[in-house]
Design a protein around this motif. Structure first.
Motif, PDB file in Angstrom:
ATOM      1  N   TYR A   1     -42.311  -5.849 -44.123  1.00 31.71           N
ATOM      2  CA  TYR A   1     -42.870  -5.383 -42.986  1.00 31.71           C
ATOM      3  C   TYR A   1     -44.315  -4.548 -43.129  1.00 31.71           C
ATOM      4  O   TYR A   1     -44.958  -4.541 -42.248  1.00 31.71           O
ATOM      5  CB  TYR A   1     -41.783  -4.187 -42.568  1.00 31.71           C
ATOM      6  CG  TYR A   1     -42.088  -3.280 -41.167  1.00 31.71           C
ATOM      7  CD1 TYR A   1     -41.841  -3.815 -40.122  1.00 31.71           C
ATOM      8  CD2 TYR A   1     -42.881  -2.052 -41.298  1.00 31.71           C
ATOM      9  CE1 TYR A   1     -41.879  -3.012 -38.993  1.00 31.71           C
ATOM     10  CE2 TYR A   1     -43.018  -1.368 -40.402  1.00 31.71           C
ATOM     11  CZ  TYR A   1     -42.728  -1.942 -39.129  1.00 31.71           C
ATOM     12  OH  TYR A   1     -42.896  -0.958 -38.087  1.00 31.71           O
ATOM     13  N   TYR A   2     -44.532  -4.101 -44.336  1.00 31.15           N
ATOM     14  CA  TYR A   2     -45.566  -3.286 -44.347  1.00 31.15           C
ATOM     15  C   TYR A   2     -46.670  -4.010 -44.867  1.00 31.15           C
ATOM     16  O   TYR A   2     -47.998  -3.336 -44.671  1.00 31.15           O
ATOM     17  CB  TYR A   2     -45.422  -2.093 -45.665  1.00 31.15           C
ATOM     18  CG  TYR A   2     -44.310  -1.275 -45.412  1.00 31.15           C
ATOM     19  CD1 TYR A   2     -44.038  -0.391 -44.164  1.00 31.15           C
ATOM     20  CD2 TYR A   2     -42.947  -1.316 -46.102  1.00 31.15           C
ATOM     21  CE1 TYR A   2     -43.055   0.562 -44.062  1.00 31.15           C
ATOM     22  CE2 TYR A   2     -41.725  -0.633 -45.619  1.00 31.15           C
ATOM     23  CZ  TYR A   2     -41.964   0.196 -44.729  1.00 31.15           C
ATOM     24  OH  TYR A   2     -40.741   0.996 -44.653  1.00 31.15           O
TER      25      TYR A   2
ATOM     26  N   CYS B   1     -40.829  -9.698 -39.831  1.00 36.05           N
ATOM     27  CA  CYS B   1     -39.788  -8.392 -39.989  1.00 36.05           C
ATOM     28  C   CYS B   1     -39.815  -7.808 -38.580  1.00 36.05           C
ATOM     29  O   CYS B   1     -38.462  -7.069 -38.252  1.00 36.05           O
ATOM     30  CB  CYS B   1     -40.295  -7.267 -41.036  1.00 36.05           C
ATOM     31  SG  CYS B   1     -39.866  -8.033 -42.689  1.00 36.05           S
ATOM     32  N   LEU B   2     -40.845  -7.409 -37.750  1.00 37.44           N
ATOM     33  CA  LEU B   2     -41.103  -6.841 -36.674  1.00 37.44           C
ATOM     34  C   LEU B   2     -39.989  -7.546 -35.554  1.00 37.44           C
ATOM     35  O   LEU B   2     -39.137  -6.825 -34.812  1.00 37.44           O
ATOM     36  CB  LEU B   2     -42.320  -6.756 -36.117  1.00 37.44           C
ATOM     37  CG  LEU B   2     -42.334  -6.198 -34.791  1.00 37.44           C
ATOM     38  CD1 LEU B   2     -42.134  -4.766 -34.735  1.00 37.44           C
ATOM     39  CD2 LEU B   2     -43.624  -6.272 -34.259  1.00 37.44           C
TER      40      LEU B   2
ATOM     41  N   ARG C   1     -34.907  -2.334 -45.197  1.00 35.32           N
ATOM     42  CA  ARG C   1     -35.877  -3.093 -45.633  1.00 35.32           C
ATOM     43  C   ARG C   1     -36.076  -3.135 -47.128  1.00 35.32           C
ATOM     44  O   ARG C   1     -36.086  -2.329 -47.958  1.00 35.32           O
ATOM     45  CB  ARG C   1     -37.276  -2.232 -45.173  1.00 35.32           C
ATOM     46  CG  ARG C   1     -37.289  -2.292 -43.881  1.00 35.32           C
ATOM     47  CD  ARG C   1     -38.581  -1.364 -43.333  1.00 35.32           C
ATOM     48  NE  ARG C   1     -38.854  -1.159 -41.711  1.00 35.32           N
ATOM     49  CZ  ARG C   1     -39.425  -0.470 -41.067  1.00 35.32           C
ATOM     50  NH1 ARG C   1     -40.233   0.595 -41.637  1.00 35.32           N
ATOM     51  NH2 ARG C   1     -39.583  -0.604 -39.874  1.00 35.32           N
TER      52      ARG C   1
ATOM     53  N   PRO D   1     -44.912  -9.373 -42.048  1.00 33.21           N
ATOM     54  CA  PRO D   1     -44.891  -7.953 -41.009  1.00 33.21           C
ATOM     55  C   PRO D   1     -44.372  -8.408 -39.812  1.00 33.21           C
ATOM     56  O   PRO D   1     -43.618  -7.950 -38.991  1.00 33.21           O
ATOM     57  CB  PRO D   1     -46.346  -7.495 -41.025  1.00 33.21           C
ATOM     58  CG  PRO D   1     -46.919  -7.894 -42.309  1.00 33.21           C
ATOM     59  CD  PRO D   1     -46.456  -9.251 -42.707  1.00 33.21           C
TER      60      PRO D   1
ATOM     61  N   THR E   1     -46.972   2.369 -41.291  1.00 34.58           N
ATOM     62  CA  THR E   1     -47.217   1.572 -40.077  1.00 34.58           C
ATOM     63  C   THR E   1     -47.069   0.066 -40.725  1.00 34.58           C
ATOM     64  O   THR E   1     -47.009  -0.330 -41.767  1.00 34.58           O
ATOM     65  CB  THR E   1     -48.474   1.556 -39.478  1.00 34.58           C
ATOM     66  OG1 THR E   1     -49.508   1.385 -40.579  1.00 34.58           O
ATOM     67  CG2 THR E   1     -49.062   2.919 -38.922  1.00 34.58           C
ATOM     68  N   ARG E   2     -46.666  -0.724 -39.582  1.00 36.00           N
ATOM     69  CA  ARG E   2     -46.602  -2.128 -39.838  1.00 36.00           C
ATOM     70  C   ARG E   2     -47.897  -2.751 -40.388  1.00 36.00           C
ATOM     71  O   ARG E   2     -48.897  -2.501 -40.000  1.00 36.00           O
ATOM     72  CB  ARG E   2     -45.874  -2.978 -38.562  1.00 36.00           C
ATOM     73  CG  ARG E   2     -45.736  -4.450 -39.104  1.00 36.00           C
ATOM     74  CD  ARG E   2     -44.933  -4.984 -37.518  1.00 36.00           C
ATOM     75  NE  ARG E   2     -45.769  -4.815 -36.465  1.00 36.00           N
ATOM     76  CZ  ARG E   2     -46.795  -5.788 -35.960  1.00 36.00           C
ATOM     77  NH1 ARG E   2     -47.040  -6.963 -36.685  1.00 36.00           N
ATOM     78  NH2 ARG E   2     -47.475  -5.460 -34.961  1.00 36.00           N
TER      79      ARG E   2
END
Length: 312
Positions: A122-123, A146-147, A167, A143, A136-137
């Motif tokens: 995600y990161y 994952c979002l 996560r 990413p 933040t993503r």
């Protein structure tokens, strides 16, 4: 509790089901096959067939469930990221979670807890910054995946279910995940870091990953994203140095990043970049890690017996 698990035959899911059964919970798994799960405990597992795509009789299993744990998803690093592979990775997470949450929404009694897998991907690729759940993503395929994955899971909050998004970083054990692939060259005295070596590895012992799930089930103040990683991430150089010591082998033969990119394409970037992720929420809410640092974790993994342990 009456608990339903998707992905209950996998590297994490099988061990999780075993540990839930050991604590006296009733466990059902939604599975695409009738293979062995949680060795030695098959008679206590209610196995229900589904394909992760279509509605069907499996939906009745959700009625009366106290908790649902969603671990379904094709392995991220098992094959080159072709267009077709990316679609499989996406569909096996996003569409499967959408189907599951839609089925939950139609239950006469909704589950109190929905724990859904996600990833520290995600990161995105990052520098030395310490990333907690509020970071933040990032940008890129993982990413974005994952979002979308988390967005489907969070729909369960609309009907009053507490949603936890795990996560997850690199999960360590001998019988699956990335570690067995890393062990082989070390055993033949040809181990070493994936270059550049300075990339961060956010890891977690499988016992702690399962421990976090148990903790999330019984900690009503926890919701939203939870970083399922140990408190002490390390660089790739450090990881391989510790692994070499645990195996009594040198860590001297680096793997050039260009080689991985040629062999694996975009997937190679997953191994040559990293994130320095911190389990801030777990620490703040009182989870106690069994293995907060890497060396004891690896030594325990390499010495522990595999059979007869409900939490392996």
């Amino acid at each position: 509790m009456n608990i339903v698990v998707t992905g209950g035959t996998g590297f994490i899911g099988g061990a999780l089901c075993n540990s839930l059964l050991a604590e006296g919970h009733r466990v059902s798994i939604l599975t695409r096959g009738r293979g062995q799960v949680a060795r030695g405990t098959d008679v206590r597992i209610n196995r229900v067939l589904w394909n992760g795509r279509d509605q069907g009789p499996w939906q009745q299993t959700l009625e009366g469930a106290d908790s649902v744990i969603n671990l379904a998803g094709a392995p991220i690093a098992d094959a080159r990221w072709t267009k077709a592979r990316k679609q499989l990775l996406t569909d096996s997470r996003v569409l499967t979670t959408r189907l599951l949450v839609s089925a939950l929404s139609r239950c006469s009694t909704k589950p109190k807890i929905f724990i859904s897998a996600s990833g520290i991907g995600y990161y995105g690729a990052s520098d030395d910054r310490r990333l907690d759940e509020g970071a933040t993503r990032g940008q890129g395929f993982l990413p974005d995946l994952c979002l979308a994955w988390e967005a489907e899971a969070l729909r369960a909050a609309e009907f009053g279910t507490r949603v936890i998004l795990l996560r997850t970083g690199m999960v360590l054990e001998q019988d699956g995940g990335a570690l067995p692939k890393m062990l082989l060259p070390f055993r033949f005295f040809a181990g070493g870091p994936i270059m550049p070596g300075s990339q961060w590895v956010s890891w977690i012992h499988r016992r702690d990953h399962i421990g976090l799930i148990h903790w999330a089930l019984t900690t009503p103040t926890v919701s939203g994203p939870v970083n399922a990683v140990a408190p002490e991430p390390v660089t790739m150089n450090q990881f391989c140095d510790v692994l070499g010591r645990a195996l009594h082998r040198p860590s001297w033969l680096p793997v050039p990043s260009v080689t991985l990119k040629i062999l694996l394409g975009e997937l190679g970037t997953l191994m040559t970049t990293g994130q320095r992720v911190i389990p801030a929420k777990a620490i703040a809410e009182g989870y106690t890690f069994q293995y907060p640092t890497l060396e004891p974790a690896l030594r325990a993994i390499l010495k522990e017996p595999r059979a007869g342990d409900p939490l392996t």
